[in-house]
Design an enzyme around this catalytic site. Structure first.
Site, PDB file in Angstrom:
ATOM      1  N   CYS A 163       6.624  43.305  60.214  1.00 55.98           N
ATOM      2  CA  CYS A 163       7.989  43.054  60.681  1.00 55.98           C
ATOM      3  C   CYS A 163       8.093  43.435  62.151  1.00 55.98           C
ATOM      4  O   CYS A 163       8.470  44.548  62.509  1.00 55.98           O
ATOM      5  CB  CYS A 163       8.995  43.852  59.842  1.00 55.98           C
ATOM      6  SG  CYS A 163      10.706  43.472  60.262  1.00 55.98           S
ATOM      7  N   THR A 184      32.260  44.709  45.424  1.00 51.20           N
ATOM      8  CA  THR A 184      32.674  43.412  44.891  1.00 51.20           C
ATOM      9  C   THR A 184      34.001  43.006  45.519  1.00 51.20           C
ATOM     10  O   THR A 184      34.812  43.855  45.906  1.00 51.20           O
ATOM     11  CB  THR A 184      32.820  43.452  43.357  1.00 51.20           C
ATOM     12  OG1 THR A 184      33.180  42.150  42.884  1.00 51.20           O
ATOM     13  CG2 THR A 184      33.884  44.452  42.919  1.00 51.20           C
ATOM     14  N   TYR A 185      34.166  41.705  45.628  1.00 52.25           N
ATOM     15  CA  TYR A 185      35.442  41.141  46.093  1.00 52.25           C
ATOM     16  C   TYR A 185      36.066  40.326  44.964  1.00 52.25           C
ATOM     17  O   TYR A 185      37.022  39.583  45.175  1.00 52.25           O
ATOM     18  CB  TYR A 185      35.208  40.270  47.325  1.00 52.25           C
ATOM     19  CG  TYR A 185      34.459  41.010  48.419  1.00 52.25           C
ATOM     20  CD1 TYR A 185      35.132  41.861  49.291  1.00 52.25           C
ATOM     21  CD2 TYR A 185      33.073  40.878  48.562  1.00 52.25           C
ATOM     22  CE1 TYR A 185      34.452  42.559  50.281  1.00 52.25           C
ATOM     23  CE2 TYR A 185      32.386  41.571  49.544  1.00 52.25           C
ATOM     24  CZ  TYR A 185      33.074  42.411  50.402  1.00 52.25           C
ATOM     25  OH  TYR A 185      32.388  43.116  51.372  1.00 52.25           O
ATOM     26  N   ASN A 186      35.454  40.457  43.763  1.00 52.73           N
ATOM     27  CA  ASN A 186      35.921  39.727  42.575  1.00 52.73           C
ATOM     28  C   ASN A 186      35.970  38.224  42.792  1.00 52.73           C
ATOM     29  O   ASN A 186      36.877  37.536  42.323  1.00 52.73           O
ATOM     30  CB  ASN A 186      37.291  40.255  42.124  1.00 52.73           C
ATOM     31  CG  ASN A 186      37.220  41.714  41.710  1.00 52.73           C
ATOM     32  OD1 ASN A 186      36.383  42.096  40.895  1.00 52.73           O
ATOM     33  ND2 ASN A 186      38.082  42.533  42.299  1.00 52.73           N
ATOM     34  N   THR A 187      34.988  37.739  43.540  1.00 53.21           N
ATOM     35  CA  THR A 187      34.892  36.294  43.762  1.00 53.21           C
ATOM     36  C   THR A 187      33.458  35.832  43.501  1.00 53.21           C
ATOM     37  O   THR A 187      32.513  36.613  43.603  1.00 53.21           O
ATOM     38  CB  THR A 187      35.263  35.913  45.207  1.00 53.21           C
ATOM     39  OG1 THR A 187      34.357  36.581  46.111  1.00 53.21           O
ATOM     40  CG2 THR A 187      36.684  36.298  45.542  1.00 53.21           C
ATOM     41  N   THR A 224      31.953  40.453  38.565  1.00 55.30           N
ATOM     42  CA  THR A 224      30.548  40.139  38.869  1.00 55.30           C
ATOM     43  C   THR A 224      29.598  41.274  38.507  1.00 55.30           C
ATOM     44  O   THR A 224      28.431  41.251  38.887  1.00 55.30           O
ATOM     45  CB  THR A 224      30.396  39.809  40.371  1.00 55.30           C
ATOM     46  OG1 THR A 224      30.776  40.972  41.142  1.00 55.30           O
ATOM     47  CG2 THR A 224      31.240  38.627  40.772  1.00 55.30           C
ATOM     48  N   GLU A 247      27.958  36.160  50.425  1.00 50.52           N
ATOM     49  CA  GLU A 247      27.515  36.525  49.081  1.00 50.52           C
ATOM     50  C   GLU A 247      25.997  36.627  49.015  1.00 50.52           C
ATOM     51  O   GLU A 247      25.440  37.482  48.317  1.00 50.52           O
ATOM     52  CB  GLU A 247      28.041  35.492  48.071  1.00 50.52           C
ATOM     53  CG  GLU A 247      29.552  35.570  47.897  1.00 50.52           C
ATOM     54  CD  GLU A 247      30.132  34.429  47.079  1.00 50.52           C
ATOM     55  OE1 GLU A 247      30.894  34.714  46.133  1.00 50.52           O
ATOM     56  OE2 GLU A 247      29.835  33.252  47.375  1.00 50.52           O
TER      57      GLU A 247
END
Length: 501
Positions: free
Chosen positions: A140, A395-398, A407, A472
């Protein structure tokens, strides 16, 4: 896929040049000297894309980040955090991409700053040299370049940058544990620890060793994030085009820029015939069904153990056939590693059918690793624990275009699949969920990013969850990074515990 794919492509191309095809159909990459088809429209003198990532359009980060920060009131606070905790003192490309998740970024910057800058067992130059050694295991160059600069700024001896033969024996002694942690951490034993801490002028104290192990695990995992997120090189004012290009392995920026990869496993029917929208709906449906089945009846312990062994065995077969060629480092970072051919893939070649299972409840981070690391290197345990919890619970619950989605099941499958590849099993987890929730293309991506990140390509990144937002997918990379770091630490800390008892 780099090594095997580019090797087969080059052999095919060489045959074509001398026969049916005209030489004018080919060009030679000025950076890596690879022969490529003219139709690929190679451009290696410029970055792959503008912005911090080769995989994510610049506008996704430039516009998304301020919007999110303003909405959450974090704009000014995040800027202050970057100023205070960023090791480079500015918003580097890693930080910009991580800024898609500002809550996590705060936790990451604080823990990294503590490892590198705050009071601790190791002198500052040692910390940066260990970061160089760790990043070099995955070639790297992005992280190596960053810490070469930091090493010199903190008073490091320039001669050490000529390679491992120029460094003190104490640092050389870390080569073995660096190699094992990066590629096969399950091989680490208390004997490795004893060898490092034995009496003598080159011995390591246990606090020093724990500090070194945390740094090694952190930078192995961060290399996974760098390659998995397509992080672009930083601007380099010393070069005419503003970017430092370094050829790594048999891979060059021309591969990413033009997706110059020929690999059957990535173009097979497994790679998703259905359009991305139906793919998303199918995943949502599987999550719903699994939740219903779990509520109705839980699998027996015997069945769960069988499912783990099945998933572990299958994980060893994912994409390994694509990497038959030996990895040969052609970049400047090779001076910082020994035994460059040693890697995760060697596991399958040694005739071992089963990765030895590490039963998580026998040695957990929460009950064992955390207290040991905190005792020997004060406060780092709290910072690491916060970071692990942050990414696991974030989480953004999407999910893509859907809102109000739990999720948890998906996040746990991603985290546990990484641990499964390292032989770590959770007795209370049904590994049948992994097979249901993670499709083949996503498993290919996870295996590559986690085990041989330097081979990650844009095609792999684009191939899974095609309906999902880039933020995401960055969250996926954060989960993979932290799961990998925790797995390495569990093996190393277990060995240290055994040494102490």
């Amino acid at each position: 896929m780099r090594s095997g794919a580019s090797g087969s492509m080059n052999r095919g191309s060489a045959g074509s040049i001398g026969s049916a095809a005209s030489a004018s159909e080919y060009r030679v990459c000025s950076n890596c000297r690879k022969v490529l088809r003219q139709e690929k429209r190679i451009r290696v003198s410029q970055p792959l894309t503008r912005g911090p990532s080769a995989f994510i359009p610049e506008k996704e980060i430039v516009y998304f980040v301020p919007k999110v920060m303003q909405a959450s009131g974090l704009n000014e606070r995040t800027n202050l955090l970057v100023e205070e905790y960023s090791t480079s003192g500015r918003l580097d490309n890693i930080t910009q991409v991580m800024s898609l998740h500002t809550q996590y970024l705060e936790s990451f910057l604080r823990s990294q700053f503590y490892m590198l800058r705050m009071d601790g067992p190791l002198p500052l130059p040692y910390r940066h040299y260990i970061a160089i050694m760790a990043a070099a295991r995955h070639q790297c160059s992005y992280l190596v370049n960053m810490h070469v600069d930091e090493f010199l700024k903190t008073g490091g001896i320039a001669e050490w940058l000529n390679g491992l033969e120029y460094i003190p024996q104490r640092l050389k002694n870390l080569n073995e544990i660096n190699k094992l942690l990066a590629h096969q951490p399950w091989l680490i034993t208390k004997e490795h620890i004893q060898k490092l801490v034995k009496t003598g002028e080159n011995n390591w104290s246990l606090p020093e060793l724990v500090h070194a192990v945390v740094l090694l695990a952190h930078y192995h995992a961060l290399a996974s994030f760098v390659f998995g997120s397509g992080i672009n090189p930083e601007r380099d004012p010393d070069t005419s085009n503003g970017f430092r290009l370094i050829a790594v392995n048999k891979f060059c920026v021309c591969d990413l820029a033009n997706d110059n990869i020929e690999n059957a496993s990535l173009t097979s029917s497994n790679f998703g015939i259905a359009d991305s929208l139906s793919e998303l709906e199918a995943l949502m449906e599987r999550m719903k069904r699994l939740q219903e089945e779990k509520e109705e009846e839980e699998a027996s312990q015997e069945e769960m153990a069988t499912r783990f062994e099945k998933e572990k065995k299958e994980s060893l077969l994912v994409v390994t056939g694509a990497f038959d060629d030996e990895m040969v480092s052609t970049s400047d970072v090779s001076r910082y590693i020994e035994d460059p051919g040693f890697g995760y893939k060697d596991f399958a070649r040694r005739g071992e059918e089963h990765l030895p299972t590490f039963r998580a409840q026998d040695y957990t981070w929460e009950n064992h690793g955390f207290s040991l690391v905190n005792r020997l290197y004060s406060d780092i345990g709290h910072l690491l624990d916060e970071k692990f919890r942050m990414v696991y619970n974030l989480t953004y619950n999407t999910m893509a275009t859907h809102e109000d989605v739990d999720t948890t099941m998906l996040r746990r499958a991603l985290f546990n699949y990484v641990h499964c590849m390292f032989g770590i099993r959770y007795d209370d987890y049904d590994y049948g969920e992994v097979n249901q929730l993670l499709e083949r293309s996503l498993k290919v991506y996870i295996k590559t990013v986690t085990c041989y990140p330097e081979r990650t390509t844009k095609r792999m990144y684009d191939s899974y969850w095609r309906q999902f937002k880039h933020s995401e997918k960055v969250h996926v990379n954060l989960l993979l990074m932290e799961a990998r770091m925790q797995a390495e630490l569990l093996y190393a800390l277990r060995a240290i515990t055994r040494h102490l008892t």
